[in-house]
Design a protein around this motif. Structure first.
Motif: not given
Length: 456
Positions: A168-176, A231-248
């Protein structure tokens, strides 16, 4: 005598136990007397500094809890070809160190101190998506409180991998994603938590973001999970950063010029089909559109097939098809002035079906017409057009026959020929009309799609 000795021994045992318990209660309390007069004495923290190689806990069966938060202050670059996002953030880590405690009342009210991080134990928190060398500056400071809480603020330029969808470029939204975890301590030795609510992190980042460039921060969400490695487990925190392109920028530089060229090409249909300037005009527009695409190629993504590339391909195809149609009509109109070809029966039926009822009844040719704009006439006994060509008697044949009817037959044949010419002219105008309506439909669809994508 023996009873008195037992009584004295019990008293001595109780006294020693009391002193030990009292000493154990204050064994980790830092003597900060004189800090308010002579400054901080490094010797008072030397025992803490000597322990920096070990996790700061009294009981090693109890895991250390590290609370995480961050502030996203800039989105520097999003590389669609390499699938990378470069951002700048402040990482905040807070944990408890039981070996750093003092009484603020004995230190002139001092409840917080800054200590060089090289003298303290630091949790090994890293970002899974990190794809560059850590360029965090050295010589940073950490704040410690009188209760033993340590706060470490770390500025980071993060180049992280991000799965980008550029359709949908240049009206795209990304989720990193930004996933924080430890590469050394498992869940038995370190657990992760949030120092701030994720909504507060999102609001602070949106208010403090300094880069007003191509991307806008929409929202930040988070999930907590345990990452399994062998066999090991590690604690993890995942942040989802939603960004949008300025299409002007892309609308002004890409969509508007392309729309203007298509609109001008559509207006060229108002030129007569037999005009000699129509084909060169369309060729000039087609050449200009190709130059425009070459100049604007740097603004398009290098990978994938975005929707805007499909739009440009359709625009180019329409312009090429319009030029081919103009060349065909020019050739057809030139051919019918010499010898009009027979019109197939299916094409004649289609032409009658597409024309209005008024135009189906043919009127007599007007004086002064030269064959291109003649209106056909409805004659009695008119045969099908495809049977007419090749049956017109020539003038010499009429003279040899010497019949009075030859002149009238020649006139009828000429009228039928003019009728066939007018049919081909109407066919050329019908093709122009259909292609012009296709242009209008394409332009209306494009404008509607742009408005919908931009508004959502």
């Amino acid at each position: 005598m023996e009873r008195g000795w037992l009584h004295g021994e019990g008293f001595l045992f109780c006294l020693i136990l009391h002193l030990l318990l009292q000493g154990s209660a204050d064994i980790f309390t830092i003597n900060c007397s004189g800090f308010d007069q002579h400054g901080v004495d490094p010797a008072a923290f030397q025992a803490v500094f000597d322990r920096k190689a070990f996790r700061p806990v009294i009981n090693y069966s109890i895991p250390t809890q590290v609370n995480i938060s961050f502030t996203l202050s800039a989105i520097l670059e999003v590389d669609a070809q390499l699938q990378l996002m470069t951002s700048f953030l402040w990482l905040n880590l807070i944990w408890y160190n039981p070996f750093i405690r003092w009484n603020p009342k004995e230190c002139g009210g001092i409840s917080k101190l800054s200590i060089a991080t090289e003298n303290l134990w630091l949790p090994d928190i890293f970002i899974n998506e990190f794809m560059d060398v850590d360029q965090t500056p050295t010589g940073l400071m950490a704040y410690v409180t009188s209760e033993g809480h340590t706060r470490y603020d770390k500025p980071m330029k993060v180049t992280s991998i991000c799965n980008l969808d550029i359709f949908y470029f240049p009206f795209d939204e990304q989720n990193c994603t930004l996933s924080f975890t430890s590469f050394l301590y498992t869940v038995e030795t370190m657990v992760l938590g949030l120092e701030k609510d994720v909504q507060e992190i999102s609001n602070i980042s949106q208010n403090l973001i300094q880069n007003k460039g191509e991307w806008i921060l929409l929202d930040i969400r988070q999930t907590m999970m345990k990452m399994a490695v062998d066999d090991s487990y590690y604690d993890q925190i995942t942040f989802y950063v939603a960004i949008r392109r300025r299409p002007f920028l892309y609308v002004i530089n890409l969509l508007v010029p392309s729309g203007f060229l298509i609109a001008i090409d559509a207006l060229s249909f108002f030129l007569p089909p037999e005009s000699e300037n129509r084909a060169p005009f369309k060729m000039t527009l087609l050449l200009g559109y190709n130059v425009f695409l070459l100049m604007m190629n740097d603004l398009l993504p290098d990978t994938g097939t975005p929707l805007i590339s499909v739009y440009f391909a359709l625009c180019l195809s329409l312009m090429v098809f319009s030029l081919l149609e103009t060349v065909f009509i020019t050739y057809l109109l030139h051919l019918v002035t010499i010898q009009p070809p027979p019109m197939p029966r299916w094409l004649y039926s289609l032409l009658l079906h597409c024309t209005s009822p008024r135009e189906r009844y043919l009127t007599a040719p007007q004086k002064g017409n030269k064959g291109l704009r003649l209106t056909p006439i409805q004659l009695p006994g008119l045969k099908e057009p495809m049977e007419l060509v090749g049956k017109v008697p020539g003038p010499q044949e009429a003279e040899l026959n010497g019949c009075p009817e030859s002149t009238r037959g020649q006139q009828e044949d000429e009228a039928q020929k003019q009728h066939l010419v007018s049919l081909w002219v109407q066919f050329s105008y019908m093709m122009d009309t259909l292609l012009f309506r296709l242009y209008l439909l394409f332009m209306a669809t494009s404008i509607t799609t742009i408005i919908v994508l931009w508004s959502t």
